[in-house]
Write an enzyme that holds these catalytic residues in place. Structure first.
Site, PDB file in Angstrom:
ATOM      1  N   ARG A 135      -0.077   4.414   2.091  1.00 65.47           N
ATOM      2  CA  ARG A 135       0.174   4.249   3.524  1.00 65.47           C
ATOM      3  C   ARG A 135       1.660   4.305   3.846  1.00 65.47           C
ATOM      4  O   ARG A 135       2.126   5.102   4.660  1.00 65.47           O
ATOM      5  CB  ARG A 135      -0.437   2.928   3.978  1.00 65.47           C
ATOM      6  CG  ARG A 135      -0.002   2.456   5.365  1.00 65.47           C
ATOM      7  CD  ARG A 135       0.690   1.120   5.236  1.00 65.47           C
ATOM      8  NE  ARG A 135       0.951   0.498   6.524  1.00 65.47           N
ATOM      9  CZ  ARG A 135       2.046  -0.191   6.784  1.00 65.47           C
ATOM     10  NH1 ARG A 135       2.995  -0.328   5.866  1.00 65.47           N
ATOM     11  NH2 ARG A 135       2.220  -0.750   7.963  1.00 65.47           N
ATOM     12  N   HIS A 186      -5.344   0.099   1.378  1.00 67.51           N
ATOM     13  CA  HIS A 186      -5.830  -1.205   1.831  1.00 67.51           C
ATOM     14  C   HIS A 186      -6.957  -1.067   2.851  1.00 67.51           C
ATOM     15  O   HIS A 186      -7.646  -2.051   3.148  1.00 67.51           O
ATOM     16  CB  HIS A 186      -4.681  -2.039   2.411  1.00 67.51           C
ATOM     17  CG  HIS A 186      -4.271  -1.669   3.801  1.00 67.51           C
ATOM     18  ND1 HIS A 186      -3.495  -0.561   4.089  1.00 67.51           N
ATOM     19  CD2 HIS A 186      -4.532  -2.245   4.994  1.00 67.51           C
ATOM     20  CE1 HIS A 186      -3.284  -0.494   5.386  1.00 67.51           C
ATOM     21  NE2 HIS A 186      -3.904  -1.502   5.970  1.00 67.51           N
ATOM     22  N   GLU A 229     -10.071  -2.793  15.449  1.00 65.86           N
ATOM     23  CA  GLU A 229      -8.919  -3.472  16.047  1.00 65.86           C
ATOM     24  C   GLU A 229      -8.498  -2.859  17.378  1.00 65.86           C
ATOM     25  O   GLU A 229      -7.741  -3.473  18.120  1.00 65.86           O
ATOM     26  CB  GLU A 229      -7.703  -3.526  15.115  1.00 65.86           C
ATOM     27  CG  GLU A 229      -7.880  -4.447  13.934  1.00 65.86           C
ATOM     28  CD  GLU A 229      -6.609  -4.597  13.123  1.00 65.86           C
ATOM     29  OE1 GLU A 229      -5.836  -3.618  13.027  1.00 65.86           O
ATOM     30  OE2 GLU A 229      -6.393  -5.687  12.591  1.00 65.86           O
ATOM     31  N   GLU A 241       1.607  -2.764  26.608  1.00 65.35           N
ATOM     32  CA  GLU A 241       1.025  -2.502  27.926  1.00 65.35           C
ATOM     33  C   GLU A 241       1.753  -3.255  29.028  1.00 65.35           C
ATOM     34  O   GLU A 241       1.658  -2.900  30.209  1.00 65.35           O
ATOM     35  CB  GLU A 241      -0.455  -2.902  27.950  1.00 65.35           C
ATOM     36  CG  GLU A 241      -1.344  -2.106  27.016  1.00 65.35           C
ATOM     37  CD  GLU A 241      -1.466  -2.730  25.637  1.00 65.35           C
ATOM     38  OE1 GLU A 241      -2.420  -2.375  24.927  1.00 65.35           O
ATOM     39  OE2 GLU A 241      -0.609  -3.571  25.261  1.00 65.35           O
ATOM     40  N   ASP A 281       0.864  -1.172   0.000  1.00 67.00           N
ATOM     41  CA  ASP A 281       0.000   0.000   0.000  1.00 67.00           C
ATOM     42  C   ASP A 281       0.908   1.232   0.000  1.00 67.00           C
ATOM     43  O   ASP A 281       1.354   1.700   1.046  1.00 67.00           O
ATOM     44  CB  ASP A 281      -0.909  -0.017   1.230  1.00 67.00           C
ATOM     45  CG  ASP A 281      -1.884   1.150   1.274  1.00 67.00           C
ATOM     46  OD1 ASP A 281      -1.688   2.125   0.518  1.00 67.00           O
ATOM     47  OD2 ASP A 281      -2.834   1.098   2.073  1.00 67.00           O
TER      48      ASP A 281
END
Length: 374
Positions: free
Chosen positions: A76, A313, A174, A151, A73
């Site tokens: 991007r 995409h 997501e 995290e 892509d």
């Protein structure tokens, strides 16, 4: 992304896409088959755990196909590359945290762009290959690869820049932005920079009767059998498709703007008003959601996923209406659009639209629907 969780349909995008849509069609057909194979295996072994676990999410990013799709892509990938290379004063001698590094492409851009050090973090097995790729490009002295959830990892330093390609379908699918926010609050210096630093969500009106007929009316007669029982469920799906710019029949309305330097996780669930003015008399069949990310600097970069821009995409996210309505130029489509995290599907979203179509002082149509973005 999360390609095996969804069934993606692409409509022909016309000559303006110069083969881009055909390329994505072939890629997504390969992904769909992989999805079916994986789903069959998962259903047999662990179906009840799917909604509650994150393992399938990270496992999906161990597959090279999804990384090839993202790297190929150009819109991007080159947005990140150009921002880094054209703003070397921002990255020069800086410590960078790359959240969700994948194959390590952004980390390598940063290293080449003058960063002092880069920590590349990903919880997928792809990090093993990223480490090898970085070594092959003689950048191991600058880039440290760490496997784990951002995290949960322990880091004893603060960073000047946090970079991440966290965007999903409809921007928020997501829920990777949650991880970026956590990393920003834990590891970014008070005067640090998040890249990209802003993102906006937009909605537009669409008229595409051919796609509508194909998606819904097809079930009225399937080899002589009525299968319309499936149609009510289809109206609940937020569909990722390529929208032809010629099928957009309104202006674009920005309904959510995120300052990624300061946004908090609770702000990722919201309800916002929108208003669209119809620019062409036709039949309103859907609303389309798309997003734009902003990389601000001496040389600013804009990454746009609207139908008017080059195909990415991410394509666009279509919200088909149960009752298409004839609209006239000058009509106004107005209402509320809400995004909320899906309580039954981890990392999914539920989208709600509620509103009306007005002509002068009269209401000529109404809509009130829920969609699942899985």
């Amino acid at each position: 992304k999360q390609w095996y969780q969804r069934r993606v349909a692409i409509t022909a995008g016309g000559e303006s896409n110069n083969g881009k849509v055909e390329f994505l069609q072939a890629k997504l057909e390969q992904m769909q088959q992989a999805y079916m194979d994986l789903l069959e295996k998962t259903d047999k072994s662990n179906a009840q755990l799917r909604p509650a676990t994150d393992s399938h999410y990270f496992e999906s990013y161990a597959d090279y196909t999804i990384h090839a799709e993202m790297l190929q892509d150009k819109v991007r990938t080159e947005a990140y590359r150009d921002y880094i290379y054209k703003n070397k004063d921002i990255f020069s001698d800086k410590d960078v945290l790359d959240v969700g590094c994948g194959t390590g492409i952004l980390s390598m851009f940063c290293a080449q762009g003058g960063a002092r050090s880069v920590m590349a973090v990903d919880n997928s097995k792809i990090v093993d290959k990223a480490r090898s790729v970085i070594r092959s490009n003689n950048l191991s002295s600058k880039i440290e690869v760490v496997k784990g959830k951002v995290e949960e990892i322990e880091v004893d330093k603060k960073f000047d820049i946090l970079i991440s390609e966290w965007m999903g379908y409809g921007l928020l699918f997501e829920c990777m932005l949650d991880s970026v926010i956590t990393a920003r609050d834990k590891y970014l210096k008070p005067d640090g920079l998040v890249v990209p630093n802003r993102a906006s969500m937009f909605v537009s009106a669409v008229s595409d009767e051919a796609s509508y007929q194909h998606r819904f009316h097809f079930w009225n007669d399937v080899y002589g059998f009525k299968m319309n029982d499936v149609v009510p469920d289809l109206y609940k799906e937020a569909v990722v498709e390529c929208v032809d710019k010629d099928n957009v029949i309104s202006d674009n309305c920005g309904f959510k703007h995120l300052d990624l330097q300061t946004v908090k996780t609770p702000e990722l669930e919201f309800s916002r008003p929108f208003q669209l003015q119809i620019s062409s008399s036709s039949k309103l069949t859907a609303l389309v959601v798309h997003f734009t990310c902003f990389f601000d600097g001496d040389v600013s970069i804009v990454l746009d996923t609207s139908p008017e821009s080059e195909t990415t995409h991410w394509l666009q996210t279509i919200l088909y209406l149960k009752c298409p309505t004839d609209v006239l130029e000058g009509d106004v489509v107005h209402g509320l659009i809400a995004f909320n995290k899906d309580s039954t599907v981890k990392r999914g979203y539920v989208i709600k639209i509620e509103g009306a179509i007005s002509r002068d002082s009269a209401v000529v149509g109404k809509f009130n629907q829920l969609y699942h973005l899985h």
